[in-house]
Design an enzyme around this catalytic site. Structure first.
Site, PDB file in Angstrom:
ATOM      1  CG  ASP A  56      -2.256   0.404   1.082  1.00 28.74           C
ATOM      2  OD1 ASP A  56      -2.591   0.823  -0.035  1.00 28.74           O
ATOM      3  OD2 ASP A  56      -3.046   0.293   2.045  1.00 28.74           O
ATOM      4  CD  GLU A 110     -11.933  -0.007   3.181  1.00 27.41           C
ATOM      5  OE1 GLU A 110     -10.876   0.132   2.526  1.00 27.41           O
ATOM      6  OE2 GLU A 110     -11.977   0.047   4.424  1.00 27.41           O
TER       7      GLU A 110
HETATM    8  O1  KIV Z   1      -4.910  -0.866   4.380  1.00 23.94           O
HETATM    9  C1  KIV Z   1      -5.545  -1.906   4.151  1.00 23.94           C
HETATM   10  O2  KIV Z   1      -5.445  -2.916   4.847  1.00 23.94           O
HETATM   11  C2  KIV Z   1      -6.441  -1.889   3.004  1.00 23.94           C
HETATM   12  C3  KIV Z   1      -7.415  -3.017   2.903  1.00 23.94           C
HETATM   13  C4  KIV Z   1      -8.506  -2.773   3.845  1.00 23.94           C
HETATM   14  C5  KIV Z   1      -7.891  -3.203   1.510  1.00 23.94           C
HETATM   15  O3  KIV Z   1      -6.408  -0.997   2.226  1.00 23.94           O
END
Ligand code: KIV
Length: 304
Positions: free
Chosen positions: A91, A191
């Site tokens: 991410d 989400e």
């Molecule tokens: O940060 C995270 O864990 C996410 C998931 C909820 C998809 O973006």
């Protein structure tokens, strides 16, 4: 894992093929080596996401906004070392891809070069994000999009709220999803959007949708591992199904551990400790006698 490993790693393209075949995509988040290793060894987890949710469940912040590139890289490296089959998706944290195009590319590249991630995930579909997705796809960094409730915009949304509840906002969501796909994203996290909306977006896209709080119509599902195993004590969102009660089991385990220590049951000297060589035991007794003689006791007693 090992550079000599023969396991073939799942690719972004494999996830698109799974959607074409109508097979569901299985994913969870992970933040550390041992969890990643366990998930990978199941042989069924298609991708592991090092989500910036680590800010909340690992680092204890109230939201994901304080997570830095260094926080993320620390955990991306650990998860990469723990996997040799699942696709590793990192991410991009808040502000790492929002300042300018060059620093965004550099930060995404760090996830791959330093973190050994196989793909990155970006929230939203702003002009800068779409330009970035196009460029990253061109230079060989697969990108997963993220729409609906995007946690980095929690302040704008005014809390953790379901999105796309009006026809106008559904249209915007569809346009953003199509734009991300056109820019080269290989998958899209949806989400906290209504079931029917996630179903519609999933039908309209050729790339797979990965749902979290978006119902069963998505092409795959993801949950935050701490929610999945009942470990996060602060709150449990409605869309989470808990498959283990870790908080309860861990609490009971600590209680039993305490009892065992106090009763002298733990550790077992024969099976949970190390014995001194038997032929030296007489010598050990002599040492004890030497150290428990009056002179040696005196200084310690006078120091009490
Ligand atoms: O940060 C995270 O864990 C996410 C998931 C909820 C998809 O973006």
């Amino acid at each position: 894992m090992s550079k000599h490993s023969q396991t073939r790693r799942i690719t972004a393209q494999n996830l698109i093929e799974k959607k074409r075949r109508g097979e569901k995509i299985i994913s969870l988040t992970a933040y550390d080596y041992s969890t990643a290793r366990i998930l990978d060894k199941t042989g069924v987890v298609d991708f592991v996401l090092i989500g910036d949710s680590l800010g909340m469940v690992v680092l204890g912040y109230p939201d994901t906004l304080s997570v830095t590139m260094d926080d993320m890289l620390h955990h991306v490296k650990a998860v990469s070392r723990g996997t040799d089959r699942a696709l590793v998706v990192a991410d991009m944290p808040f502000m790492s891809v929002h300042v300018d195009f060059e620093s965004a590319i550099r930060n995404a590249a760090r996830m791959v070069q330093e973190g050994r991630a196989n793909a990155v995930k970006l929230e939203g579909a702003s002009a800068l994000t779409l330009r970035l997705v196009r460029h990253l796809a061109d230079i060989g960094i697969p990108v997963m999009g993220h729409l609906g409730f995007t946690p980095q915009s929690v302040q704008t949304f005014g809390g953790f709220k379901v999105q796309a509840k009006t026809l106008d906002s559904v249209r915007r969501l569809i346009e953003d999803a199509l734009a991300l796909q056109a820019a080269g994203a290989f998958a899209l996290v949806l989400e906290m959007v209504p079931v029917e909306v996630a179903q519609l977006v999933s039908r309209l896209l050729a790339i797979p949708t990965i749902g979290i709080g978006a119902g069963p119509g998505c092409d795959g599902q993801i949950l935050v591992i701490d929610d999945f195993i009942g470990k996060f004590p602060d709150f449990r969102p409605r869309f989470v199904r808990t498959y283990m009660e870790t908080q309860q089991q861990l609490t009971q385990a600590v209680e039993r551990y305490t009892e065992d220590i106090i009763s002298g049951d733990f550790p077992n000297p024969l099976t949970e400790a190390f014995a001194f060589p038997a032929d030296l035991l007489d010598g050990l007794r002599l040492l004890e006698a030497e150290y428990t003689s009056a002179e040696t006791l005196e200084p310690s007693l006078s120091g009490v």
